[in-house]
Design an enzyme around this catalytic site. Structure first.
Site, PDB file in Angstrom:
ATOM      1  N   SER A 203       0.798  -1.222   0.000  1.00 22.21           N
ATOM      2  CA  SER A 203       0.000   0.000   0.000  1.00 22.21           C
ATOM      3  C   SER A 203       0.830   1.271   0.000  1.00 22.21           C
ATOM      4  O   SER A 203       0.355   2.321  -0.442  1.00 22.21           O
ATOM      5  CB  SER A 203      -0.932   0.012   1.215  1.00 22.21           C
ATOM      6  OG  SER A 203      -0.192  -0.041   2.428  1.00 22.21           O
ATOM      7  N   HIS A 231      -5.235  -3.832  -1.807  1.00 21.46           N
ATOM      8  CA  HIS A 231      -5.008  -2.985  -2.982  1.00 21.46           C
ATOM      9  C   HIS A 231      -4.826  -3.798  -4.259  1.00 21.46           C
ATOM     10  O   HIS A 231      -4.442  -3.237  -5.290  1.00 21.46           O
ATOM     11  CB  HIS A 231      -3.792  -2.098  -2.739  1.00 21.46           C
ATOM     12  CG  HIS A 231      -3.994  -1.109  -1.642  1.00 21.46           C
ATOM     13  ND1 HIS A 231      -4.545   0.139  -1.844  1.00 21.46           N
ATOM     14  CD2 HIS A 231      -3.726  -1.191  -0.310  1.00 21.46           C
ATOM     15  CE1 HIS A 231      -4.614   0.788  -0.693  1.00 21.46           C
ATOM     16  NE2 HIS A 231      -4.122  -0.006   0.256  1.00 21.46           N
ATOM     17  N   LYS A 263     -12.002  -0.540  -1.081  1.00 17.59           N
ATOM     18  CA  LYS A 263     -11.271  -0.120  -2.280  1.00 17.59           C
ATOM     19  C   LYS A 263     -12.110  -0.427  -3.517  1.00 17.59           C
ATOM     20  O   LYS A 263     -13.069   0.282  -3.801  1.00 17.59           O
ATOM     21  CB  LYS A 263      -9.904  -0.795  -2.351  1.00 17.59           C
ATOM     22  CG  LYS A 263      -8.829  -0.125  -1.491  1.00 17.59           C
ATOM     23  CD  LYS A 263      -8.923  -0.480  -0.046  1.00 17.59           C
ATOM     24  CE  LYS A 263      -7.806   0.087   0.802  1.00 17.59           C
ATOM     25  NZ  LYS A 263      -7.993  -0.215   2.233  1.00 17.59           N
TER      26      LYS A 263
END
Length: 435
Positions: A203, A231, A263
């Protein structure tokens, strides 16, 4: 007999500890004072007046936004909104209880089945918080007889979970599987179980774990492997299924797939995917599941709709990939230090100096670009950076203008030698003595 202390035997009054004396408080105040002395505004907690996306609105101004996790643009998609409204009309805004007690709703099961299918594994469990997911899963599965070996850049939530578990902890150098193997040689057979924890996409740095090598080591040394996909889901692989699809690795060779719903799925919460036995243990033993309210049904429904959007429109993943690579290529051409990034969803621009990173973030906002700095203590001093989150919805024009303006403004700060070394630290120290 009354055992209560009398006036003669009672201990003398002691002062109550002050929160102002905590080192964490003094660190924050020192950063604030440095900003005040240099007349640099606080870049954090900026108020956004619209939903997250490739553009946002701050203080009445429309600006390009590179501080959003909305990787595939699901947050503003009408199909996602419609599913959320339908769930609110049917279930209200809260599960209103632990799922174990009275909070179970069909949307929870549907989301878990969708996540398990995305990873090609037997089952999944969703939690009300992404941070809580790592904390409670590690705290449940491990104990003092176990060892966790983690990448040195692993997320804070994993570190908190390891601490809660009481397990021994060692780290290996970032993405250095040779160093990991050295540790495995030393420690295999000395603990009840060993867990290795990595991130799919890191990240802070934007590079990818070497999953094929990790799976090979798992087969040889017999440890559990956990991959944080926060992610990577929706980003890696042709279909956006994550790190296993990116490398063509059998997903069942990873014991614990962990990720967040904030996300790609534009919701909130976290998940674990893996074997049916793993799901059974977590639903029956994990305090963060049993004693926490269930994920709001509307958020679960929104996450399901986002996964459906991922499956129906894979070009969103392809656009994100093109945008990420374009940003990385242009940044390197402009002489910006992008560190280890591979040009996926996260591209840092290393600035070095924390105060310079804050000033650059504010200068970019004035120029119509929202991006946030990562400064000490989140990263070591000297490793401060701006962290750009790339989405499928950014335009090439936005990316080109952003890279050009970042290089221009950073160049000016470097030429002016602006940073921590340019301020009077003795003045900050004098001000700190008055706190």
């Amino acid at each position: 007999m009354d055992a209560r202390p009398t006036a003669a035997t009672a201990p003398a009054e002691r002062p109550v500890p002050r929160f102002e004396d905590l080192p964490e408080y003094r660190q924050i105040r020192m950063q604030e004072l440095a900003g005040e002395l240099t007349q640099i505004g606080n870049p954090f907690y900026r108020m956004h007046d619209v939903g997250a996306g490739a553009q946002t609105e701050i203080d009445g101004r429309r600006v390009a936004n590179f501080a959003s996790y909305d990787y595939l643009g699901a947050n503003q998609h009408p199909a996602v909104h419609a599913r959320v409204r339908e769930a609110i009309d049917r279930y209200g805004i809260s599960a209103s209880a632990s799922r174990l007690v009275a909070g179970e709703r069909p949307a929870h099961r549907e989301l878990e089945e969708s996540l398990a299918a995305c990873y090609g594994v037997e089952a999944a469990v969703v939690f009300v918080s992404g941070y809580l997911t790592n904390v409670t899963v590690l705290g449940t599965l491990l104990g003092p007889e176990d060892l966790v070996i983690h990448d040195e850049f692993i997320h804070n939530s994993a570190l908190a979970g390891i601490k809660l578990s009481g397990a021994a902890r060692r780290f290996f150098r970032h993405n250095d599987t040779a160093h990991l193997e050295e540790l495995l040689v030393d420690f295999t057979g000395k603990f009840r179980r060993i867990l290795v924890v990595v991130e799919g996409i890191y990240s802070m740095d934007g590079d990818v774990a070497d999953l094929p090598r990790l799976v090979d080591l798992r087969a040889r040394y017999g440890f559990w492997l956990m991959v944080d996909e926060a992610h990577a889901l929706g980003v890696l692989g042709a279909g956006g299924h994550g790190t296993h699809e990116h490398f063509g690795v059998d997903p069942t060779k990873v014991d614990i797939w962990m990720g967040t719903l904030s996300k790609t799925t534009s919701s909130c919460g976290g998940y674990v995917a893996g074997s049916a036995a793993l799901a059974t243990v977590l639903k029956g033993s994990a305090g963060g599941f049993i004693y926490s309210v269930g994920l709001p049904p509307a958020l679960a429904a929104g996450a399901v709709a986002s996964l459906e959007l991922l499956a129906a429109e894979p070009d969103r993943v392809a656009r994100l990939r093109r945008n990420g690579h374009l940003f990385l290529d242009l940044a390197r051409e402009a002489g910006l230090d992008t560190g280890l990034s591979e040009g996926h969803s996260v591209v840092p621009v290393l600035v070095g100096d924390s105060l310079r990173a804050v000033r650059l973030s504010n200068d970019l906002l004035a120029a119509g670009i929202n991006v946030l700095p990562i400064i000490h203590p989140a990263v070591p001093e000297g490793q401060a950076r701006l962290r750009f989150f790339i989405t499928s919805e950014h335009t090439q024009e936005q990316i080109r203008e952003t890279v050009e303006k970042t290089a221009e403004l950073l160049g000016a700060l470097v030429r002016d030698n602006f940073g921590l070394n340019s301020i009077d630290r003795s003045q900050i120290a004098r001000l700190m003595t008055g706190l």
